[in-house]
Scaffold this motif. Sequence first.
Motif, mmCIF file in Angstrom:
data_model
loop_
_atom_site.group_PDB
_atom_site.id
_atom_site.type_symbol
_atom_site.label_atom_id
_atom_site.label_comp_id
_atom_site.label_asym_id
_atom_site.label_seq_id
_atom_site.Cartn_x
_atom_site.Cartn_y
_atom_site.Cartn_z
ATOM 1 N N ALA A 31 108.097 74.826 136.816
ATOM 2 C CA ALA A 31 109.317 74.181 137.289
ATOM 3 C C ALA A 31 109.617 74.572 138.743
ATOM 4 C CB ALA A 31 110.485 74.541 136.380
ATOM 5 N N GLY A 32 109.360 75.826 139.091
ATOM 6 C CA GLY A 32 109.578 76.265 140.473
ATOM 7 C C GLY A 32 108.615 75.612 141.443
ATOM 8 N N PHE A 33 107.348 75.501 141.059
ATOM 9 C CA PHE A 33 106.336 74.843 141.888
ATOM 10 C C PHE A 33 106.736 73.390 142.141
ATOM 11 C CE2 PHE A 33 102.246 72.551 142.308
ATOM 12 C CZ PHE A 33 101.697 73.244 143.372
ATOM 13 N N HIS A 34 107.182 72.721 141.090
ATOM 14 C CA HIS A 34 107.596 71.331 141.247
ATOM 15 C C HIS A 34 108.861 71.227 142.099
ATOM 16 C CE1 HIS A 34 109.208 67.374 140.075
ATOM 17 N NE2 HIS A 34 107.925 67.044 140.138
ATOM 18 N N ALA A 35 109.810 72.123 141.900
ATOM 19 C CA ALA A 35 111.058 72.084 142.671
ATOM 20 C C ALA A 35 110.802 72.261 144.168
ATOM 21 C CB ALA A 35 112.023 73.150 142.157
ATOM 22 N N VAL A 36 109.893 73.158 144.521
ATOM 23 C CA VAL A 36 109.551 73.344 145.939
ATOM 24 C C VAL A 36 109.009 72.047 146.531
ATOM 25 C CG1 VAL A 36 107.917 74.497 147.488
ATOM 26 C CG2 VAL A 36 109.203 75.833 145.822
ATOM 27 N N HIS A 37 108.187 71.356 145.768
ATOM 28 C CA HIS A 37 107.616 70.110 146.275
ATOM 29 C C HIS A 37 108.639 68.980 146.295
ATOM 30 C CE1 HIS A 37 104.024 72.478 145.681
ATOM 31 N NE2 HIS A 37 103.562 71.768 146.692
ATOM 32 N N ILE A 38 109.612 69.015 145.407
ATOM 33 C CA ILE A 38 110.706 68.044 145.465
ATOM 34 C C ILE A 38 111.507 68.259 146.749
ATOM 35 C CG2 ILE A 38 112.955 67.478 144.433
ATOM 36 C CD1 ILE A 38 110.716 66.066 143.006
#
Length: 194
Positions: A136-143
């Motif tokens: 979820a953190g990896f995806h949030a950074v890319h968002i």
Amino acid sequence: MQNRVIRSSNGREPGGTGNSRFALFIFLGSYALVFVTLAIVVINLRRVSFDWPPAGVPPLALWKGALVTLILLVSSLTLHVTLHAARQGNQPRAQRLLLVTVLLGLLFLVGQIYQFATAGMTIQSGAYGAVFFTMAGFHAVHIIIGLALLVRLLNDLRRAPASAATLSATPAAATVWHFLDLMWLPFFIVLYLL
């Protein structure tokens, strides 16, 4: 100030070169491999674990994951309609829809932060917590990166009438955003449904 469309010797507008599109897809492909690898890690961890989630760690709330997923999917829809409005020359509508897309992206991030705060676990809560916070953190950074691209595009649309350069940058920003939305779906499946 007059907007001019500079055309290359073959009569096409600059900005949509094959090399830049190829580079974008190579970049997104490399990120897709990271997303897929993380999903495979979760599937394998579930397969070898006796209980998932581990005892004492609450399972993730499906409704929270479904809500942020819905928000992200709606943001893709509003971005798609934004592109249509921009191509039709309806700049005020394109600006409004792009602003809605950005706000939906921010709402997704707020939802993720809420999930982090209310998950009932930390990244130190064994493999289950580590997997959730990493994915979820990896995806949030890319968002956040995708939102930066959309905000830049919104500023470009607000400063001047849609030019060839602005409209040629739009599909690249939209491709990145749609890609991020698409990459969330396997995360949602492995984190919330399996």
